[in-house]
Motif scaffolding. Structure first.
Motif, short mmCIF file in Angstrom:
data_model
loop_
_atom_site.label_atom_id
_atom_site.label_comp_id
_atom_site.label_asym_id
_atom_site.label_seq_id
_atom_site.Cartn_x
_atom_site.Cartn_y
_atom_site.Cartn_z
N SER A 117 -3.46 -1.36 9.57
CA SER A 117 -2.23 -1.83 8.92
C SER A 117 -2.06 -1.26 7.51
O SER A 117 -0.97 -1.24 6.98
N TRP A 118 -3.16 -0.78 6.91
CA TRP A 118 -3.00 -0.20 5.58
C TRP A 118 -2.36 1.18 5.61
O TRP A 118 -1.96 1.72 4.60
N MET A 119 -2.28 1.80 6.80
CA MET A 119 -1.78 3.18 6.86
C MET A 119 -0.37 3.26 6.28
O MET A 119 0.56 2.61 6.76
N PRO A 120 -0.19 4.07 5.24
CA PRO A 120 1.12 4.11 4.58
C PRO A 120 2.20 4.76 5.45
O PRO A 120 1.88 5.54 6.35
N LYS A 139 4.18 1.37 1.88
CA LYS A 139 4.56 0.77 3.15
C LYS A 139 6.04 0.42 3.01
O LYS A 139 6.45 -0.17 2.00
N THR A 140 6.82 0.80 4.00
CA THR A 140 8.25 0.51 3.90
C THR A 140 8.87 0.52 5.29
O THR A 140 8.31 1.13 6.21
N GLU A 199 6.40 -1.18 -0.77
CA GLU A 199 5.25 -1.74 -1.48
C GLU A 199 4.13 -0.72 -1.46
O GLU A 199 4.01 0.05 -0.51
N SER A 200 3.30 -0.78 -2.48
CA SER A 200 2.19 0.16 -2.49
C SER A 200 1.23 -0.22 -1.36
O SER A 200 0.98 -1.39 -1.11
N ALA A 201 0.74 0.78 -0.64
CA ALA A 201 -0.14 0.52 0.50
C ALA A 201 -1.57 0.30 0.01
O ALA A 201 -1.99 0.91 -0.96
N GLN A 202 -2.28 -0.58 0.71
CA GLN A 202 -3.64 -0.90 0.27
C GLN A 202 -4.67 -0.06 1.01
O GLN A 202 -5.39 -0.54 1.88
N ILE A 203 -4.71 1.20 0.65
CA ILE A 203 -5.70 2.10 1.25
C ILE A 203 -7.09 1.66 0.79
O ILE A 203 -7.29 1.39 -0.39
#
Ligand code: XMP
Length: 543
Positions: A459-462, A494-495, A502-506
């Motif tokens: 799910s973190w994949m941008p 992520k959009t 939102e910034s992705a949480q890699i």
């Protein structure tokens, strides 16, 4: 084309394109039209059903978006969503008022399971509400088929006349049974068969283009992006060598991208078309020298692109058709409502060339959403890497280098970005193989089904991620040497629609690895930053 058509009538709501996509996910073709579209035009299209969307207004206010009562009397099933449901009630003699309690967010919903629109839906479910008005009294012939604590008419029905209204939004994922409800409306109420598929779309388009173009000459500005690539392949399958594709390499592409595009579309590739690659990097760098204002950079790149394209087109001589990769969201966003014929000009290459004389523009993808364009691309055998390419802005790295642009800076961004993409993609794929395996799904590592693999990405994949060059230099130490070098920013978002993000949480360890590799492998960089900003207030690109 003889196919089932459902009309989505747009009242200005924020989820309208989503409604249309949900309909198409059921293999029912649909188009979005403004609420201003004349009734005669709607009738002439012979829709199997009509969906009225949400909208920002109050339907009882003077001048609010409305519709003709006759729309509900044509014998065509109508589903009103939110504003659409209120408007239906208002026009047909019910009452809509400011709600005593404004509902927003997840709301418990109790439905009448005997209604055809709720077939297979559990009696108690949840829905996504976003309204300040509500239906306080239903129109004659209607009944309530769903309620919430604050809404006695959360869904209404007039089964005889096939009119339905949902106060909530079935199109958003927050309404877990929403897809089923829409499907029920399409299949049970409208009687749709759901036989619209992408393979037939591609074949129909190829045939139609061939008939239209005859022995004419066609010109396409190929950017290597998904849309222009799919459009070009459709054209090449239809008219082969009558098509010339001009690919302008402005020196602001990602690492090796020019060569990758050439490998697919050039003479060594699988398609039979005339491919012209123009290596114009020097020209662009000269024009951009010393320019740091973002809008000015965009303008210079856009204009220079057109000039280069025109020069190539002149060499080709007579051109009958120009191909554009316009897709449906571009068409809808340019404001539809019966004026669609004039919406042709804007594509991300920066406008149309002034001096290329052509009869007509061909836009084979103008009725498709992005995910549908990708399906057509796969159908046509275009490589996965291209079909699932990340969005990349027309001005390219020009807007990912803060400040003025030089060849040296372009190389720094390209190299950093390539490392970043490689590491993130490898980590996401590795996680996907493991997740798939845990779910008992086998994906061949040597020849993976990319669409399947992507469905297991973590799910973190941008949705979009890239490296950019800040215009900051700072002091560092490498070995025993003092350095004074550039700082690279890593962006990942992520959009859903790129309007907000939102910034992705890699995961940290992946970022650390990327940082290490960039510092060690890219000369001129001694600092790596991770951009946490959401949109708004930030934008996805740094400029
Ligand atoms: P922003 O930076 O506006 O980006 O939040 C939203 C999406 O649009 C892309 N983008 C562009 N695409 N020409 C394009 O073709 C442009 O000038 C441009 N600027 C931004 C960006 O990559 C993101 O996907």
């Amino acid at each position: 084309m003889d196919k089932e058509l459902v009309l989505v009538i747009d009242f200005g709501g924020q989820y309208n394109q989503l409604v249309a996509r949900r309909v198409r996910e059921n293999n029912v073709y649909c188009e979005i039209y403004s609420y201003k579209t004349p009734l005669e035009q709607i009738k002439a299209m012979e829709p199997k059903g009509i969906i009225l969307t949400g909208g920002p207004a109050s339907c009882y206010e003077e001048g609010a978006a409305s519709c003709d009562e006759e729309l509900f009397r044509m014998g065509v099933p109508v589903l009103g969503i939110c504003y659409g449901a209120q408007l239906m009630s208002h026009v047909l003699g019910g009452k809509v008022e400011k709600a005593p309690v404004r509902e927003y967010g997840h709301t418990d919903l109790k439905v009448d399971v005997t209604s055809p629109v709720f077939e297979g839906v559990p009696e108690n479910t949840t829905c996504w509400m976003s309204h300040f008005d509500y239906i306080s009294a239903i129109a004659p012939g209607f009944k309530s088929i769903a309620t919430t604590d604050n809404c006695p008419f959360a869904a209404i029905a007039n089964d005889e006349e096939k009119l339905y209204g949902f106060q909530y939004h079935p199109e958003v994922l927050h309404t877990p049974e929403g897809s089923r409800m829409l499907r029920n409306f399409l299949m049970n109420v409208c009687g749709c068969k759901g036989d619209w598929v992408m393979s037939s779309f591609a074949q129909e388009q190829i045939k139609a283009i061939r008939e239209k173009v005859g022995d004419g000459k066609v010109l396409c500005a190929l950017s290597g992006g998904v849309d222009s690539s799919v459009a070009a392949v459709l054209l090449s399958k239809a008219v082969g060598k009558q098509l010339t594709c001009v690919f302008v390499d402005h020196g602001l592409l990602r690492k090796d991208e020019g060569d990758q595009v050439e490998a697919i579309f050039g003479p060594e590739g699988p398609y039979d078309l005339n491919f012209i690659r123009v290596n114009a990097a020097e020209r662009f760098y000269v024009k951009l020298a010393g320019v740091s204002e973002p809008e000015r950079k965009r303008k210079i790149i856009g204009e220079e692109f057109i000039r280069v394209f025109e020069e190539e087109a002149k060499k080709i001589g007579r051109v009958d058709y120009l191909v554009q990769g316009t897709i449906y969201p571009d068409v809808v966003e340019s404001g539809l409502g019966g004026e669609s014929a004039v919406i042709k000009s804007h594509h991300n290459v920066g406008g149309l060339p002034d001096y290329v004389d052509f009869k007509e523009i061909i836009e084979p993808l103008r009725n498709l959403f992005k995910d549908e364009v990708r399906k057509v691309g796969l159908e046509l055998g275009i490589p996965d890497a291209l079909v699932f390419r990340q969005p990349f802005p027309g001005p390219g790295l020009g807007i990912r280098i803060v400040g003025d642009i030089t060849a040296e800076k372009v190389k720094i961004v390209q190299d950093s970005d390539a490392i970043y993409r490689e590491e993130v993609e490898n980590a996401a794929n590795e996680a996907a193989y493991e997740a798939a395996e845990a779910a008992g799904v086998v994906i061949d590592r040597n020849n993976p089904d990319h669409a399947l693999l992507r469905s297991y990405w973590p799910s973190w994949m941008p949705d979009q991620y890239f490296a950019a060059l800040t215009n900051m230099r700072s002091v560092g130490v490498m070995g025993d040497e003092r350095t004074y070098d550039h700082a690279v920013a890593l962006r990942a978002v992520k959009t859903i629609d790129f309007m907000t993000a939102e910034s992705a949480q890699i995961p940290y360890e992946i970022l650390m690895k990327v940082m290490n590799r960039i510092i060690n492998e890219v000369r001129g960089v001694n600092r790596v930053l991770y951009d946490l900003t959401s949109k708004p207030p930030g934008t996805v690109e740094l400029e």
